[in-house]
Design a protein around this motif. Structure first.
Motif, PDB file in Angstrom:
ATOM      1  N   UNK A 131     -54.014 -17.446  25.286  1.00 22.41           N
ATOM      2  CA  UNK A 131     -55.188 -17.832  24.498  1.00 22.41           C
ATOM      3  C   UNK A 131     -55.705 -19.230  24.795  1.00 22.41           C
ATOM      4  N   UNK A 132     -55.026 -19.973  25.654  1.00 20.32           N
ATOM      5  CA  UNK A 132     -55.430 -21.369  25.864  1.00 20.32           C
ATOM      6  C   UNK A 132     -56.813 -21.503  26.487  1.00 20.32           C
ATOM      7  N   UNK A 133     -57.282 -20.496  27.195  1.00 21.55           N
ATOM      8  CA  UNK A 133     -58.612 -20.550  27.797  1.00 21.55           C
ATOM      9  C   UNK A 133     -59.722 -20.141  26.843  1.00 21.55           C
ATOM     10  N   UNK A 134     -59.344 -19.710  25.638  1.00 18.07           N
ATOM     11  CA  UNK A 134     -60.339 -19.293  24.654  1.00 18.07           C
ATOM     12  C   UNK A 134     -61.181 -20.491  24.231  1.00 18.07           C
ATOM     13  N   UNK A 135     -62.488 -20.321  24.244  1.00 18.18           N
ATOM     14  CA  UNK A 135     -63.381 -21.388  23.801  1.00 18.18           C
ATOM     15  C   UNK A 135     -63.758 -21.135  22.350  1.00 18.18           C
ATOM     16  N   UNK A 136     -63.468 -22.103  21.505  1.00 19.16           N
ATOM     17  CA  UNK A 136     -63.760 -21.973  20.084  1.00 19.16           C
ATOM     18  C   UNK A 136     -65.247 -21.748  19.872  1.00 19.16           C
ATOM     19  N   UNK A 137     -65.585 -20.794  19.006  1.00 20.12           N
ATOM     20  CA  UNK A 137     -66.988 -20.474  18.748  1.00 20.12           C
ATOM     21  C   UNK A 137     -67.550 -21.259  17.568  1.00 20.12           C
ATOM     22  N   UNK A 138     -66.673 -21.671  16.664  1.00 22.66           N
ATOM     23  CA  UNK A 138     -67.100 -22.494  15.536  1.00 22.66           C
ATOM     24  C   UNK A 138     -67.338 -23.898  16.080  1.00 22.66           C
ATOM     25  N   UNK A 139     -68.425 -24.567  15.686  1.00 17.27           N
ATOM     26  CA  UNK A 139     -68.686 -25.922  16.194  1.00 17.27           C
ATOM     27  C   UNK A 139     -67.458 -26.824  16.013  1.00 17.27           C
ATOM     28  N   UNK A 140     -67.137 -27.644  17.014  1.00 19.24           N
ATOM     29  CA  UNK A 140     -65.917 -28.461  16.967  1.00 19.24           C
ATOM     30  C   UNK A 140     -65.733 -29.265  15.689  1.00 19.24           C
ATOM     31  N   UNK A 141     -66.827 -29.774  15.133  1.00 19.28           N
ATOM     32  CA  UNK A 141     -66.688 -30.579  13.922  1.00 19.28           C
ATOM     33  C   UNK A 141     -66.289 -29.722  12.712  1.00 19.28           C
ATOM     34  N   UNK A 142     -66.504 -28.412  12.799  1.00 25.20           N
ATOM     35  CA  UNK A 142     -66.164 -27.514  11.696  1.00 25.20           C
ATOM     36  C   UNK A 142     -64.951 -26.634  11.981  1.00 25.20           C
ATOM     37  N   UNK A 143     -64.464 -26.641  13.202  1.00 29.02           N
ATOM     38  CA  UNK A 143     -63.400 -25.726  13.592  1.00 29.02           C
ATOM     39  C   UNK A 143     -62.057 -26.100  12.974  1.00 29.02           C
ATOM     40  N   UNK A 144     -61.442 -25.120  12.324  1.00 30.04           N
ATOM     41  CA  UNK A 144     -60.095 -25.322  11.800  1.00 30.04           C
ATOM     42  C   UNK A 144     -59.056 -25.203  12.909  1.00 30.04           C
ATOM     43  N   UNK A 145     -59.430 -24.601  14.022  1.00 25.85           N
ATOM     44  CA  UNK A 145     -58.506 -24.392  15.128  1.00 25.85           C
ATOM     45  C   UNK A 145     -58.454 -25.562  16.095  1.00 25.85           C
ATOM     46  N   UNK A 146     -59.375 -26.493  15.990  1.00 27.03           N
ATOM     47  CA  UNK A 146     -59.452 -27.615  16.934  1.00 27.03           C
ATOM     48  C   UNK A 146     -58.130 -28.378  16.999  1.00 27.03           C
ATOM     49  N   UNK A 147     -57.568 -28.745  15.864  1.00 25.66           N
ATOM     50  CA  UNK A 147     -56.311 -29.497  15.849  1.00 25.66           C
ATOM     51  C   UNK A 147     -55.142 -28.644  16.318  1.00 25.66           C
ATOM     52  N   UNK A 148     -55.090 -27.386  15.904  1.00 30.88           N
ATOM     53  CA  UNK A 148     -54.007 -26.506  16.338  1.00 30.88           C
ATOM     54  C   UNK A 148     -54.014 -26.359  17.861  1.00 30.88           C
ATOM     55  N   UNK A 149     -55.189 -26.197  18.449  1.00 30.75           N
ATOM     56  CA  UNK A 149     -55.280 -26.083  19.904  1.00 30.75           C
ATOM     57  C   UNK A 149     -54.906 -27.404  20.583  1.00 30.75           C
ATOM     58  N   UNK A 150     -55.308 -28.520  20.000  1.00 32.82           N
ATOM     59  CA  UNK A 150     -54.946 -29.824  20.573  1.00 32.82           C
ATOM     60  C   UNK A 150     -53.426 -30.006  20.546  1.00 32.82           C
ATOM     61  N   UNK A 151     -52.796 -29.628  19.455  1.00 36.02           N
ATOM     62  CA  UNK A 151     -51.332 -29.728  19.371  1.00 36.02           C
ATOM     63  C   UNK A 151     -50.664 -28.796  20.378  1.00 36.02           C
ATOM     64  N   UNK A 152     -51.210 -27.592  20.547  1.00 40.04           N
ATOM     65  CA  UNK A 152     -50.647 -26.655  21.529  1.00 40.04           C
ATOM     66  C   UNK A 152     -50.750 -27.232  22.947  1.00 40.04           C
ATOM     67  N   UNK A 153     -51.835 -27.920  23.235  1.00 37.10           N
ATOM     68  CA  UNK A 153     -51.976 -28.539  24.563  1.00 37.10           C
ATOM     69  C   UNK A 153     -50.928 -29.635  24.779  1.00 37.10           C
ATOM     70  N   UNK A 154     -50.648 -30.400  23.745  1.00 40.58           N
ATOM     71  CA  UNK A 154     -49.601 -31.428  23.839  1.00 40.58           C
ATOM     72  C   UNK A 154     -48.247 -30.763  24.048  1.00 40.58           C
ATOM     73  N   UNK A 155     -47.967 -29.716  23.292  1.00 37.03           N
ATOM     74  CA  UNK A 155     -46.691 -28.999  23.434  1.00 37.03           C
ATOM     75  C   UNK A 155     -46.567 -28.357  24.813  1.00 37.03           C
ATOM     76  N   UNK A 156     -47.683 -27.897  25.357  1.00 34.06           N
ATOM     77  CA  UNK A 156     -47.674 -27.297  26.696  1.00 34.06           C
ATOM     78  C   UNK A 156     -47.183 -28.286  27.754  1.00 34.06           C
ATOM     79  N   UNK A 157     -47.538 -29.541  27.611  1.00 35.64           N
ATOM     80  CA  UNK A 157     -47.110 -30.553  28.580  1.00 35.64           C
ATOM     81  C   UNK A 157     -45.582 -30.624  28.626  1.00 35.64           C
ATOM     82  N   UNK A 158     -44.946 -30.553  27.487  1.00 36.65           N
ATOM     83  CA  UNK A 158     -43.490 -30.656  27.409  1.00 36.65           C
ATOM     84  C   UNK A 158     -42.786 -29.338  27.734  1.00 36.65           C
ATOM     85  N   UNK A 159     -43.332 -28.216  27.241  1.00 33.98           N
ATOM     86  CA  UNK A 159     -42.608 -26.951  27.307  1.00 33.98           C
ATOM     87  C   UNK A 159     -43.206 -25.933  28.266  1.00 33.98           C
ATOM     88  N   UNK A 160     -44.447 -26.112  28.675  1.00 41.70           N
ATOM     89  CA  UNK A 160     -45.124 -25.137  29.534  1.00 41.70           C
ATOM     90  C   UNK A 160     -45.902 -24.131  28.694  1.00 41.70           C
TER      91      UNK A 160
END
Length: 145
Positions: A104-133
């Motif tokens: 799902x990492x290539x999924x582009x959020x459809x809700x505007x970034x300023x309103x997206x509840x998933x923005x932070x979750x995806x940002x955290x997943x990207x940080x975790x990806x650096x450490x764990x893949x």
């Protein structure tokens, strides 16, 4: 009646992700995602409209059930849900599904970034990806109605 999303972002510290204790819950999604939105529908097929059959969405990771080896954190949540259902009956929780971050990492959020509840979750997943893949970061989600 509100339709909340619950779940965890989990990581597997070691390359073997099949072991019973391979996954660890690191982010409680219920603290980041308040209610289902258009992205929740497109990612996991979870919204009041999808669950009641009023809307059909071709979600990326819908209706998979729980992973075979959920983290201890998810197992504790499931125990809490089972205890609740033993008292009040079933029907408030459901839609259990999961997705590996690489799916799902290539999924582009459809809700505007300023309103997206998933923005932070995806940002955290990207940080975790650096450490764990990307294949050792996993979202496990369900709804609470």
């Amino acid at each position: 009646m509100s339709f909340w999303l619950e779940g965890w972002i989990e990581v597997a510290r070691l390359p073997d992700t099949d072991g019973e204790h391979a996954w660890f819950g690191v982010v409680d999604l219920g603290s980041l995602i308040d209610v289902a939105d258009a992205d929740t529908e497109r990612l996991f097929g979870l919204s009041k409209w999808c669950v009641t059959g009023k809307e059909s969405v071709d979600a990326l990771a819908a209706s998979r059930g729980l992973p075979l080896n959920p983290s201890e954190q998810v197992r504790r949540e499931l125990d809490r849900i089972a205890a609740h259902e033993a008292i009040y009956g079933s029907g408030e929780f459901g839609g259990y599904t999961y997705a590996i971050w690489s799916e799902i990492r290539g999924y582009e959020l459809t809700v505007p970034p300023e309103d997206s509840q998933w923005k932070l979750a995806f940002a955290l997943a990207r940080v975790l990806e650096v450490q764990f893949g990307p294949d050792r970061v996993r979202f496990v989600v369900w709804f609470n109605w």
